[in-house]
Design a protein around this motif. Sequence first.
Motif, PDB file in Angstrom:
ATOM      1  N   MET A  38       0.918  -1.216  -0.104  1.00 12.44           N
ATOM      2  CA  MET A  38      -0.110  -0.056  -0.097  1.00 12.44           C
ATOM      3  C   MET A  38       0.671   1.175  -0.061  1.00 12.44           C
ATOM      4  SD  MET A  38      -2.577   1.197   2.803  1.00 12.44           S
ATOM      5  CE  MET A  38      -2.207  -0.306   3.818  1.00 12.44           C
ATOM      6  N   VAL A  43      -4.379   7.171  -1.154  1.00  8.29           N
ATOM      7  CA  VAL A  43      -3.458   6.053  -1.427  1.00  8.29           C
ATOM      8  C   VAL A  43      -3.573   5.767  -2.924  1.00  8.29           C
ATOM      9  CG1 VAL A  43      -4.226   4.597   0.670  1.00  8.29           C
ATOM     10  CG2 VAL A  43      -5.733   4.403  -1.123  1.00  8.29           C
ATOM     11  N   ALA A 103      -5.281  -1.444  -1.268  1.00  9.93           N
ATOM     12  CA  ALA A 103      -5.061  -1.103   0.059  1.00  9.93           C
ATOM     13  C   ALA A 103      -5.810  -1.882   1.056  1.00  9.93           C
ATOM     14  CB  ALA A 103      -5.347   0.312   0.309  1.00  9.93           C
TER      15      ALA A 103
END
Length: 134
Positions: A1, A84, A90
């Motif tokens: 991530m 993100v 993620a």
Amino acid sequence: MKVLKVDHVGIAVKNLEESMKFYEEVLGLKSEGTEVVEEQKVKVAFFPVGDSEIELLESTSPDGPIARFIEKNGEGIQHVALRVDNIEGALEELKAQGIRLIDEKPRYGAGGAKIAFLHPKATNGVLLEISERE
Ligand code: ZN
């Protein structure tokens, strides 16, 4: 991530129009306009600040999450959002690590961003949002 930046800080307010005045008239910020997000029962305004934003949220319904937050805590910071690069990835990583999530799958937030919330029990009491924008 990969976490890219603090995307925005979400602030629960009772009256959006009234609250916007401080950010516009006192701080001199310009909002990107207001938007109703039906699914979350909120009306929001975003104020870009450098590379991040302030999000003001007013509830559109007495049983919405923002109304319930204000009932419990009063007005104030309600969540912090991190940008993100890949929200599905993620969420998979977080799930694999046993992190408690509110949203197992992304949903659509203001401005068409894909968002998901982590449970405050997993984040030292912070309602953490992750978001991805095209
Ligand atoms: Zn948010």
